[in-house]
Design an enzyme around this catalytic site. Sequence first.
Site, PDB file in Angstrom:
ATOM      1  N   SER A 134       1.586  -1.428  -0.177  1.00 31.41           N
ATOM      2  CA  SER A 134       0.368  -0.135  -0.037  1.00 31.41           C
ATOM      3  C   SER A 134       0.702   1.309  -0.260  1.00 31.41           C
ATOM      4  CB  SER A 134      -0.672  -0.384   1.379  1.00 31.41           C
ATOM      5  OG  SER A 134      -1.729   0.959   1.122  1.00 31.41           O
ATOM      6  N   HIS A 170      -5.080  -1.449  -3.877  1.00 32.19           N
ATOM      7  CA  HIS A 170      -6.175  -1.437  -3.292  1.00 32.19           C
ATOM      8  C   HIS A 170      -7.111  -1.751  -5.311  1.00 32.19           C
ATOM      9  CE1 HIS A 170      -3.984  -2.176   0.568  1.00 32.19           C
ATOM     10  NE2 HIS A 170      -3.664  -0.970   0.258  1.00 32.19           N
TER      11      HIS A 170
END
Length: 244
Positions: A134, A170
């Site tokens: 991330s 994501h």
Amino acid sequence: MSAPEPTILATSGGHRIGDRTRVTFGALVHHAVHLSGVHGRRPRVMYVGTAIGDSEHFAARMGEAARVAGFDLTPLHLFPMPNLEDVAGAVLDQDVVWVMGGSVANLLAVWRVHQLDAVFRRAWEAGVVLSGVSAGSICWFQGGTTDSFGPELRPLTDALGFLPYGNGVHYDSDAGRRPLVHRLVADGTLPVTHCTDDGVGLVYRGTELVEAVTEIPGKGAYIVRRDGDSAVERRIEPRLLPSP
């Protein structure tokens, strides 16, 4: 031992709940170690939790995950001060640097204050594998989409830029990510952008994308390019990694 050329594994995964631990390393973390080429000794992995404010409880969980995996883990803390006397030397002594997710905007600001941007570039050029999830993925690129500034996703365009692309993380689990990436690529805010579903990682040798890998079957990676005033997306089928 170091990777044969500058190597980055940028991911939207790497951690899961363990059988006897709160966190265990998934196939992506193990693949980062594999990419380093280490053998004949315990791998040395540096855990960097700047993006979650050097949370002590999560650092402890990562230490337990490393023990189970057979890795020697060195945590790098920057709050309230660096926990290591020679930060650059410690980074360069690692096989892998794994950067935790969280606020990529805060991460970049703190790293630059401590000149870690230059340290990580040296390490990358020396063959230390740079990796993370991330925020720990976006940081290596030109920029990407982030919730660092609030719940509404916004662009970030001043990441470290080791890789000359945007990064979308994501991609399948946060409904706002894909349309925002497309809009930012279409209007030129982001360059060609490489995106990952949860559980997927992208392997770069130098600045070239050489492979997509996944720890979860059926997931995808994507390249989003500008085409006139719009964006076009191409799916890449990742190679399924063996379970650690």
